[in-house]
Design a protein around this motif. Structure first.
Motif, PDB file in Angstrom:
ATOM      1  N   CYS A 102      44.755  17.108  25.868  1.00  0.00           N
ATOM      2  CA  CYS A 102      44.166  18.211  26.640  1.00  0.00           C
ATOM      3  C   CYS A 102      42.677  18.356  26.336  1.00  0.00           C
TER       4      CYS A 102
ATOM      5  N   ALA B  90      42.876  19.803  34.923  1.00  0.00           N
ATOM      6  CA  ALA B  90      43.655  20.993  34.579  1.00  0.00           C
ATOM      7  C   ALA B  90      45.154  20.722  34.704  1.00  0.00           C
TER       8      ALA B  90
ATOM      9  N   CYS C 126      46.480  18.337  31.950  1.00  0.00           N
ATOM     10  CA  CYS C 126      46.715  19.002  30.668  1.00  0.00           C
ATOM     11  C   CYS C 126      48.042  19.750  30.710  1.00  0.00           C
ATOM     12  N   GLU C 127      48.263  20.487  31.789  1.00  0.00           N
ATOM     13  CA  GLU C 127      49.516  21.247  31.902  1.00  0.00           C
ATOM     14  C   GLU C 127      50.724  20.309  31.836  1.00  0.00           C
TER      15      GLU C 127
ATOM     16  N   ASN D 145      44.699  26.469  32.116  1.00  0.00           N
ATOM     17  CA  ASN D 145      44.789  25.403  33.114  1.00  0.00           C
ATOM     18  C   ASN D 145      44.727  25.977  34.526  1.00  0.00           C
TER      19      ASN D 145
END
Ligand code: NAG
Ligand code: NAG
Length: 176
Positions: free
Chosen positions: A92, A129, A132-133, A151
């Motif tokens: 992340c 974003a 990362c999630e 995110n």
């Protein structure tokens, strides 16, 4: 947030929804973004801004937000002992640093009038974003994302950059 400013935001949203084709660039940008309410809140209530100013501001807000979250992830990474979570946080952190880099490059593209590159940068930021999630789901162990809100914020800000760059290129091509 104070109640009066909340209702002002609401009025702006409602008037934007009623008249989406007004010449107000702020409502044009926010309507096109993924979360118009969030968009109006982060921009604030001054509607007298040009598409160029809005794009610049969207980039500033997104850089500040992504850098803030990167710092936070760095702290999580430092404090965590769980190996899988360390992997998640370092991935992340890479996504957020990449987002900051691409947004800084986009500030240059904006100066040079390369609006479609600004648009692409916004799309990349949205992907960072969601990458990362999704990292939380990909690592075994049913980890619940601790960065969902961050995110989401970065995804919304990326979509505002995309929308602002769209409106900007449209407004300049219309004049030519
Ligand atoms: C990102 O922006 C949102 C909306 O303004 C805010 O709530 C959030 O705290 C910001 N995050 C960081 C890390 O600055
Ligand atoms: C660009 O402008 C044209 C004419 O005003 C409009 O029909 C079109 O929807 C606009 N496109 C975007 C992306 O806003």
């Amino acid at each position: 947030m104070a109640t009066s400013s909340s209702s002002l935001v609401l009025c702006l949203i409602i008037s934007s929804l009623i008249a989406p084709s007004t010449s107000n660039p702020l409502s044009q940008v926010c309507i096109k973004s993924k979360n118009p309410r969030f968009c109006l809140e982060v921009f604030g209530l001054n509607p007298h801004r040009s598409p160029h100013e809005l794009t610049q501001e969207a980039l500033n807000l997104a850089v500040a937000n992504a850098s803030g979250t990167a710092t936070k992830i760095d702290i999580f990474l430092d404090r965590n002992e769980d190996g899988n979570l360390k992997v998640i946080y370092s991935l992340c952190l890479n996504y957020y640093q990449a987002a900051v880099d691409v947004l800084k490059a986009a500030e240059e593209f904006l100066i040079q009038g390369q609006y479609s590159n600004v648009n692409t940068a916004g799309n990349i930021v949205e992907e960072d974003a969601s990458n990362c999630e999704n990292t939380f789901k990909k690592v075994p162990g049913n980890y619940v994302s601790t960065l969902t809100k961050d995110n989401e914020n970065l995804g919304f800000l990326g979509s505002i950059v995309v929308a602002a760059a769209d409106i900007l290129s449209n407004s300049t091509s219309a004049k030519n």
